[in-house]
Motif scaffolding. Structure first.
Motif, PDB file in Angstrom:
ATOM      1  N   LEU A  32       0.827  -1.201   0.000  1.00 19.73           N
ATOM      2  CA  LEU A  32       0.000   0.000   0.000  1.00 19.73           C
ATOM      3  C   LEU A  32       0.866   1.257   0.000  1.00 19.73           C
ATOM      4  O   LEU A  32       0.606   2.203  -0.741  1.00 19.73           O
ATOM      5  N   GLN A  33       1.910   1.266   0.836  1.00 24.49           N
ATOM      6  CA  GLN A  33       2.775   2.437   0.880  1.00 24.49           C
ATOM      7  C   GLN A  33       3.602   2.568  -0.411  1.00 24.49           C
ATOM      8  O   GLN A  33       3.892   3.687  -0.854  1.00 24.49           O
ATOM      9  N   VAL A  34       3.975   1.451  -1.006  1.00 23.73           N
ATOM     10  CA  VAL A  34       4.648   1.507  -2.307  1.00 23.73           C
ATOM     11  C   VAL A  34       3.727   2.137  -3.352  1.00 23.73           C
ATOM     12  O   VAL A  34       4.162   2.946  -4.194  1.00 23.73           O
ATOM     13  N   LEU A  35       2.436   1.785  -3.302  1.00 19.19           N
ATOM     14  CA  LEU A  35       1.467   2.371  -4.225  1.00 19.19           C
ATOM     15  C   LEU A  35       1.362   3.886  -4.014  1.00 19.19           C
ATOM     16  O   LEU A  35       1.296   4.659  -4.983  1.00 19.19           O
ATOM     17  N   TRP A  36       1.358   4.326  -2.758  1.00 19.19           N
ATOM     18  CA  TRP A  36       1.284   5.753  -2.475  1.00 19.19           C
ATOM     19  C   TRP A  36       2.516   6.492  -3.025  1.00 19.19           C
ATOM     20  O   TRP A  36       2.403   7.574  -3.601  1.00 19.19           O
ATOM     21  N   ILE A  37       3.681   5.901  -2.829  1.00 21.34           N
ATOM     22  CA  ILE A  37       4.905   6.533  -3.322  1.00 21.34           C
ATOM     23  C   ILE A  37       4.889   6.599  -4.850  1.00 21.34           C
ATOM     24  O   ILE A  37       5.286   7.606  -5.458  1.00 21.34           O
ATOM     25  N   TRP A  38       4.432   5.516  -5.481  1.00 25.39           N
ATOM     26  CA  TRP A  38       4.333   5.518  -6.949  1.00 25.39           C
ATOM     27  C   TRP A  38       3.381   6.608  -7.424  1.00 25.39           C
ATOM     28  O   TRP A  38       3.652   7.309  -8.404  1.00 25.39           O
ATOM     29  N   ALA A  39       2.262   6.774  -6.727  1.00 24.60           N
ATOM     30  CA  ALA A  39       1.290   7.795  -7.099  1.00 24.60           C
ATOM     31  C   ALA A  39       1.875   9.201  -6.936  1.00 24.60           C
ATOM     32  O   ALA A  39       1.618  10.089  -7.755  1.00 24.60           O
ATOM     33  N   ALA A  40       2.667   9.428  -5.886  1.00 26.23           N
ATOM     34  CA  ALA A  40       3.273  10.742  -5.678  1.00 26.23           C
ATOM     35  C   ALA A  40       4.187  11.118  -6.833  1.00 26.23           C
ATOM     36  O   ALA A  40       4.323  12.292  -7.189  1.00 26.23           O
ATOM     37  N   GLN A  41       4.815  10.114  -7.448  1.00 23.83           N
ATOM     38  CA  GLN A  41       5.739  10.374  -8.546  1.00 23.83           C
ATOM     39  C   GLN A  41       5.049  10.390  -9.906  1.00 23.83           C
ATOM     40  O   GLN A  41       5.492  11.113 -10.810  1.00 23.83           O
ATOM     41  N   ASN A  42       3.983   9.622 -10.063  1.00 25.08           N
ATOM     42  CA  ASN A  42       3.377   9.466 -11.379  1.00 25.08           C
ATOM     43  C   ASN A  42       1.939   9.982 -11.468  1.00 25.08           C
ATOM     44  O   ASN A  42       1.500  10.397 -12.537  1.00 25.08           O
ATOM     45  N   ARG A  43       1.195   9.933 -10.379  1.00 23.55           N
ATOM     46  CA  ARG A  43      -0.173  10.441 -10.342  1.00 23.55           C
ATOM     47  C   ARG A  43      -0.334  11.327  -9.111  1.00 23.55           C
ATOM     48  O   ARG A  43      -1.038  10.961  -8.164  1.00 23.55           O
ATOM     49  N   PRO A  44       0.324  12.501  -9.091  1.00 20.96           N
ATOM     50  CA  PRO A  44       0.328  13.319  -7.871  1.00 20.96           C
ATOM     51  C   PRO A  44      -1.049  13.786  -7.426  1.00 20.96           C
ATOM     52  O   PRO A  44      -1.234  14.116  -6.255  1.00 20.96           O
ATOM     53  N   ASP A  45      -2.028  13.799  -8.333  1.00 24.59           N
ATOM     54  CA  ASP A  45      -3.384  14.204  -7.926  1.00 24.59           C
ATOM     55  C   ASP A  45      -4.170  13.046  -7.336  1.00 24.59           C
ATOM     56  O   ASP A  45      -5.321  13.213  -6.924  1.00 24.59           O
ATOM     57  N   GLY A  46      -3.576  11.833  -7.290  1.00 22.69           N
ATOM     58  CA  GLY A  46      -4.250  10.675  -6.714  1.00 22.69           C
ATOM     59  C   GLY A  46      -5.234  10.005  -7.637  1.00 22.69           C
ATOM     60  O   GLY A  46      -5.895   9.032  -7.250  1.00 22.69           O
ATOM     61  N   PRO A  95      -1.789  17.118   0.744  1.00 24.19           N
ATOM     62  CA  PRO A  95      -2.080  18.327  -0.045  1.00 24.19           C
ATOM     63  C   PRO A  95      -0.862  18.852  -0.806  1.00 24.19           C
ATOM     64  O   PRO A  95      -1.004  19.393  -1.896  1.00 24.19           O
ATOM     65  N   TRP A  96       0.327  18.715  -0.216  1.00 23.41           N
ATOM     66  CA  TRP A  96       1.518  19.220  -0.901  1.00 23.41           C
ATOM     67  C   TRP A  96       1.805  18.425  -2.166  1.00 23.41           C
ATOM     68  O   TRP A  96       2.130  18.986  -3.218  1.00 23.41           O
ATOM     69  N   VAL A  97       1.656  17.118  -2.079  1.00 23.23           N
ATOM     70  CA  VAL A  97       1.893  16.270  -3.246  1.00 23.23           C
ATOM     71  C   VAL A  97       0.843  16.542  -4.326  1.00 23.23           C
ATOM     72  O   VAL A  97       1.163  16.683  -5.509  1.00 23.23           O
ATOM     73  N   SER A  98      -0.403  16.628  -3.944  1.00 23.19           N
ATOM     74  CA  SER A  98      -1.473  16.804  -4.915  1.00 23.19           C
ATOM     75  C   SER A  98      -1.408  18.155  -5.611  1.00 23.19           C
ATOM     76  O   SER A  98      -1.925  18.313  -6.719  1.00 23.19           O
ATOM     77  N   GLY A  99      -0.784  19.157  -4.974  1.00 23.45           N
ATOM     78  CA  GLY A  99      -0.673  20.477  -5.597  1.00 23.45           C
ATOM     79  C   GLY A  99       0.613  20.690  -6.368  1.00 23.45           C
ATOM     80  O   GLY A  99       0.893  21.813  -6.804  1.00 23.45           O
ATOM     81  N   SER A 100       1.410  19.636  -6.556  1.00 26.71           N
ATOM     82  CA  SER A 100       2.713  19.798  -7.217  1.00 26.71           C
ATOM     83  C   SER A 100       2.569  20.215  -8.677  1.00 26.71           C
ATOM     84  O   SER A 100       3.354  21.017  -9.180  1.00 26.71           O
TER      85      SER A 100
END
Length: 323
Positions: A32-46, A95-100
């Motif tokens: 799950l945490q790997v998925l979150w990290i992947w999303a921060a790099q590739n899908r920052p809006d979630g 919020p910081w990641v999603s607003g990148s």
């Protein structure tokens, strides 16, 4: 690109985390945490639109039973809306990641605006310096403290209507007279004295050659500053005028070729390039860099380069470092 994500300090005590551990073990929480990290790099809006369960498990690095990780996370950590799959409350928790992406766009726009402003300021400074140098060259060429009229004013001096002949009245008044006369009838002399119908002879555009030469010298001065040695704006102008007056000026193209050839020699690269006045007076474009560079290097041994040459060499080194 984002380099981290935020995890609440109460994550491990949360009921959903405990359910995930009970159903998938600690490997499931790690995935799950790997998925979150992947999303921060590739899908920052979630937003995981376009992905299915298999894609989610591949992004999470899940190595257990196929479909089990997605089935467990769906409804707990992953939601679904009209656009497709989405990480649950991602914008709220990160919020910081999603607003990148919005920050990246804003920074790009601001950077372009700043670069355009710097470019415009540089163009304005260049134009101002060029105009001032041109005024100096024109004054020196004219040999007067009074600045020459600009090309625009000079060309607008002739106001003769289109289709008319300059001094047309003088041409019509010319008659055959005995030898010694001026070829003009008395009526024409009287007409010239009347300011209301006075015909002004066209002033010859005598400064065109001077202006062309001034522009050519500015180009030569800029070229020599860039490839050889930085000097004052009018350095070498007297030698240039003498070559033009003596009709031995080889042309800017030939001078440019010679400067470029000499610029590749070790002597010039070490900062021992002569001044433009000496270059022109001694007609270095007729010399061979292969021979004269060896002799010049020996005579320059132990001598420190001048200030302008030293500054030019430092600028070249800084440019090479940046490249």
């Amino acid at each position: 690109m984002n380099t981290d994500i935020r995890i609440s300090v109460g994550f491990w005590q949360h009921p959903k985390t405990k359910k995930t551990i009970r159903r998938l073990g600690l490997e499931g929480v790690m995935a799950l945490q790997v998925l979150w990290i992947w999303a921060a790099q590739n899908r920052p809006d979630g937003n995981l639109r376009g992905m299915d369960g298999e894609d989610v498990e591949l992004a999470a690095g899940w190595e257990g039973e196929e479909g089990r990780f997605f089935a467990t996370c769906f409804g707990l950590w992953i939601d679904e809306d009209a656009e497709g799959l989405r990480l649950h409350d991602w914008e709220e928790h990160n919020p910081w990641v999603s607003g990148s992406e919005a920050r990246r766009v804003a920074a790009s726009v601001a950077g372009k605006a700043s670069a355009e402003a710097r470019r415009q300021r540089k163009l304005n400074r260049t134009e101002t310096n060029r105009n001032e140098a041109l005024d100096c060259v024109e004054k020196a060429w004219n040999g007067s403290s009074t600045p020459l009229p600009s090309p625009k004013k000079l060309r607008s001096k002739n106001t003769t209507p289109q289709g008319s002949t300059v001094n047309e009245g003088r041409a019509r008044a010319r008659v055959d007279v005995p030898e010694g006369g001026d070829g003009l009838c008395p009526e024409h002399h009287e007409a010239e004295e009347w300011s209301g119908d006075r015909v002004e002879p066209e002033a010859p555009d005598v400064l065109d050659g001077a202006l062309d030469a001034s522009m050519e010298f500015l180009e030569l001065r800029e070229l020599y500053d860039r490839l050889a040695r930085c000097e004052a704006p009018l350095a070498g102008h007297d030698a240039y005028k003498m070559l033009r007056a003596g009709r031995v000026w080889p042309g800017l193209a030939r001078i440019t070729q010679a400067i470029e050839e000499w610029g590749e020699t070790p002597r010039w690269k070490r900062g021992y390039a002569p001044g433009l006045k000496r270059f022109l007076a001694e007609r270095w474009w007729l010399k061979s860099p292969d021979v004269d560079d060896v002799q010049g290097a020996a005579s320059d041994a132990g001598r420190e380069p001048d200030t302008y040459s030293r500054l030019l060499e430092e600028a070249r080194k800084q440019k090479e470092v940046r490249a």
